[in-house]
Design a protein around this motif. Structure first.
Motif, PDB file in Angstrom:
ATOM      1  N   LEU A   1       0.733  -1.259   0.029  1.00  0.00           N
ATOM      2  CA  LEU A   1       0.000  -0.092   0.151  1.00  0.00           C
ATOM      3  C   LEU A   1       0.809   1.182  -0.014  1.00  0.00           C
ATOM      4  CD1 LEU A   1      -2.715   1.601   0.320  1.00  0.00           C
ATOM      5  CD2 LEU A   1      -2.527   1.088   2.811  1.00  0.00           C
ATOM      6  N   GLY A   2       0.954   1.998  -0.988  1.00  0.00           N
ATOM      7  CA  GLY A   2       1.592   3.443  -1.045  1.00  0.00           C
ATOM      8  C   GLY A   2       0.524   4.573  -0.925  1.00  0.00           C
TER       9      GLY A   2
ATOM     10  N   LEU B   1       4.651   7.743   0.318  1.00  0.00           N
ATOM     11  CA  LEU B   1       5.282   8.215  -1.107  1.00  0.00           C
ATOM     12  C   LEU B   1       5.616   9.847  -1.164  1.00  0.00           C
ATOM     13  CD1 LEU B   1       3.038   6.228  -3.378  1.00  0.00           C
ATOM     14  CD2 LEU B   1       5.052   5.450  -2.023  1.00  0.00           C
ATOM     15  N   LEU B   2       6.995   9.872  -1.219  1.00  0.00           N
ATOM     16  CA  LEU B   2       7.412  11.372  -1.004  1.00  0.00           C
ATOM     17  C   LEU B   2       8.404  11.472  -2.190  1.00  0.00           C
ATOM     18  CD1 LEU B   2       7.159  10.608   2.055  1.00  0.00           C
ATOM     19  CD2 LEU B   2       7.927  12.856   2.749  1.00  0.00           C
ATOM     20  N   ALA B   3       8.473  12.629  -2.661  1.00  0.00           N
ATOM     21  CA  ALA B   3       9.616  13.241  -3.675  1.00  0.00           C
ATOM     22  C   ALA B   3      10.722  13.201  -3.096  1.00  0.00           C
ATOM     23  CB  ALA B   3       9.084  14.231  -4.655  1.00  0.00           C
TER      24      ALA B   3
ATOM     25  N   PHE C   1      11.152   7.596  -0.831  1.00  0.00           N
ATOM     26  CA  PHE C   1      11.624   8.701  -1.389  1.00  0.00           C
ATOM     27  C   PHE C   1      11.551   8.373  -2.962  1.00  0.00           C
ATOM     28  CE2 PHE C   1      11.855  11.020   2.399  1.00  0.00           C
ATOM     29  CZ  PHE C   1      12.545  10.237   3.195  1.00  0.00           C
ATOM     30  N   VAL C   2      10.676   8.768  -3.830  1.00  0.00           N
ATOM     31  CA  VAL C   2      10.874   8.289  -5.174  1.00  0.00           C
ATOM     32  C   VAL C   2      11.613   9.527  -5.820  1.00  0.00           C
ATOM     33  CG1 VAL C   2       8.747   7.172  -5.265  1.00  0.00           C
ATOM     34  CG2 VAL C   2       8.658   9.688  -5.414  1.00  0.00           C
TER      35      VAL C   2
ATOM     36  N   TRP D   1       2.592  10.832 -11.550  1.00  0.00           N
ATOM     37  CA  TRP D   1       4.165  10.033 -12.096  1.00  0.00           C
ATOM     38  C   TRP D   1       4.447   9.475 -10.694  1.00  0.00           C
ATOM     39  CZ3 TRP D   1       6.751   7.660 -15.371  1.00  0.00           C
ATOM     40  CH2 TRP D   1       7.896   7.599 -15.212  1.00  0.00           C
ATOM     41  N   LYS D   2       4.125   9.963  -9.696  1.00  0.00           N
ATOM     42  CA  LYS D   2       4.625   9.327  -8.145  1.00  0.00           C
ATOM     43  C   LYS D   2       3.954   8.077  -8.119  1.00  0.00           C
ATOM     44  CE  LYS D   2       5.105  12.168  -4.588  1.00  0.00           C
ATOM     45  NZ  LYS D   2       4.659  12.876  -3.507  1.00  0.00           N
ATOM     46  N   LYS D   3       2.666   8.049  -8.709  1.00  0.00           N
ATOM     47  CA  LYS D   3       1.971   6.628  -8.385  1.00  0.00           C
ATOM     48  C   LYS D   3       2.826   5.486  -9.363  1.00  0.00           C
ATOM     49  CE  LYS D   3      -2.331   8.809  -7.465  1.00  0.00           C
ATOM     50  NZ  LYS D   3      -3.844   9.026  -7.810  1.00  0.00           N
ATOM     51  N   VAL D   4       3.156   6.167 -10.471  1.00  0.00           N
ATOM     52  CA  VAL D   4       3.723   5.215 -11.600  1.00  0.00           C
ATOM     53  C   VAL D   4       4.964   4.563 -10.970  1.00  0.00           C
ATOM     54  CG1 VAL D   4       4.843   4.832 -13.820  1.00  0.00           C
ATOM     55  CG2 VAL D   4       2.788   6.140 -13.613  1.00  0.00           C
ATOM     56  N   LEU D   5       5.830   5.469 -10.331  1.00  0.00           N
ATOM     57  CA  LEU D   5       7.141   4.984  -9.559  1.00  0.00           C
ATOM     58  C   LEU D   5       6.841   4.160  -8.189  1.00  0.00           C
ATOM     59  CD1 LEU D   5       9.257   8.374  -9.665  1.00  0.00           C
ATOM     60  CD2 LEU D   5       9.202   6.413 -11.325  1.00  0.00           C
ATOM     61  N   TRP D   6       5.584   4.373  -7.727  1.00  0.00           N
ATOM     62  CA  TRP D   6       5.294   3.406  -6.616  1.00  0.00           C
ATOM     63  C   TRP D   6       5.423   2.028  -7.048  1.00  0.00           C
ATOM     64  CZ3 TRP D   6       5.418   1.038  -2.352  1.00  0.00           C
ATOM     65  CH2 TRP D   6       4.388   0.478  -2.078  1.00  0.00           C
ATOM     66  N   TYR D   7       4.170   1.928  -8.288  1.00  0.00           N
ATOM     67  CA  TYR D   7       4.053   0.795  -8.779  1.00  0.00           C
ATOM     68  C   TYR D   7       5.386   0.058  -9.151  1.00  0.00           C
ATOM     69  CZ  TYR D   7      -0.974   1.985  -9.223  1.00  0.00           C
ATOM     70  OH  TYR D   7      -2.457   2.259  -8.729  1.00  0.00           O
ATOM     71  N   ARG D   8       6.197   0.579  -9.874  1.00  0.00           N
ATOM     72  CA  ARG D   8       7.188   0.009 -10.397  1.00  0.00           C
ATOM     73  C   ARG D   8       8.226  -0.498  -8.984  1.00  0.00           C
ATOM     74  NH1 ARG D   8       9.436   4.305 -15.275  1.00  0.00           N
ATOM     75  NH2 ARG D   8       7.830   3.318 -16.702  1.00  0.00           N
TER      76      ARG D   8
END
Length: 211
Positions: free
Chosen positions: A55-56, A99-101, A127-128, A139-146
Motif C-alpha cells: 500500500l502506497g 510516498l514522497l519526492a 523517497f521516489v 508520476w509518483k504513482k507510476v514510480l510506486w507501482y514500479r
C-alpha cells in the motif's frame, strides 16, 4: 528503500483506494498528543518479503507552490494515519509506504532533515526519484507501482491511497484475500480494479486548480 524510474512492468493487481478523513489540526499541543499515542500503540511493520499487499500512501515533503499543505502538516497527517493503522491486529499482511519526492520542486535540494529523521524512526517513507510538484502526482504513482513490483515480491495486490484516507487494514486485507480466493478458483480475472478512483470532483476551468 529508494525508488528510481528504471523498473519495468506492472503486476496485474494494481488498485486505488480513497476514502475521506478529516484534515488534522496543526496546533503544537495536538501534535504532541498524537505522537505520544502513536508511540504507545505502534505496530510492528510488515517486512517487504512477507507482504501480501503493498500500500502506497500519497504524501509530500515540502509545501506545494500553491501553498495547499506545509511540510509540518503533512508530517502530522502521516502520524495520524499511522495511529489509525496501529490498531490493526497482526497478520493483515499489508506493507505501507508513504510516498514522497526526493527533491524540492524549486531548488532541487535533497530531502529535508525532518523527513529523514521521521523515516529513521518509522522506516515507512519511500523517497521516489522526482521533484515534488502538484501536477506530477500521477508520476509518483507510476514510480510506486514500479518500486512495489521489485521490492515486494510476495504482494499480489499493489494499492494507492490518498493521505486523508481512513484505511481499516484488517477489513482491507480480508476483502482482498476473498478476491484472491475467487481468482485462485478461476471465478474472477487476475486483473482486478478495487476501490474508488476520483481525480477531481470539479475544478476551476480557467486556472485548472481544484476547487
Amino acid at each position: 528503500e529508494r525508488a528510481g524510474g528504471h523498473q519495468t512492468l506492472a503486476r496485474p493487481h494494481t488498485h486505488s483506494l480513497t476514502s475521506p478523513l478529516g484534515t488534522p489540526r496543526s496546533a503544537h499541543g495536538d501534535e504532541t498528543r498524537v505522537r505520544a499515542r502513536l508511540a504507545a500503540t505502534m505496530a510492528v511493520p510488515v517486512a517487504p518479503d512477507q507482504a501480501v499487499i503493498a500500500l502506497g500512501v500519497m504524501s509530500t515533503v515540502v509545501a506545494f507552490e500553491s501553498g495547499r499543505a506545509t511540510s509540518s502538516k503533512m508530517g502530522l497527517m502521516r502520524e495520524r494515519v499511522r495511529e489509525a493503522m496501529s490498531t490493526a491486529s497482526p497478520g493483515h499482511g499489508i506493507a505501507t509506504r508513504f510516498l514522497l519526492a526526493q527533491r524540492n520542486s524549486k531548488d532541487a535540494s535533497a530531502v529535508d532533515a525532518a523527513a529523514l529523521a521521521e523515516n529513521a524512526t518509522h522506516g515507512d517513507l519511500l523517497f521516489v526519484d522526482m521533484p515534488e510538484r502538484f501536477y506530477l502526482c500521477a508520476w509518483k504513482k507510476v514510480l510506486w507501482y514500479r518500486h512495489a513490483l521489485r521490492h515486494f515480491p510476495a504482494a499480489g495486490f499493489i494499492l494507492i491511497a490518498d493521505p486523508d484516507a481512513f484505511i481499516q487494514l484488517n477489513h482491507l486485507s480480508e476483502d482482498l484475500r476473498s478476491v484472491q480466493r475467487l481468482i485462485d478458483r478461476g471465478a474472477a480475472s487476475a486483473h482486478v480494479h478495487y476501490g474508488l478512483v476520483l481525480w477531481k470532483a470539479f475544478y476551476n476551468a480557467v486556472s485548472e486548480e481544484p476547487a
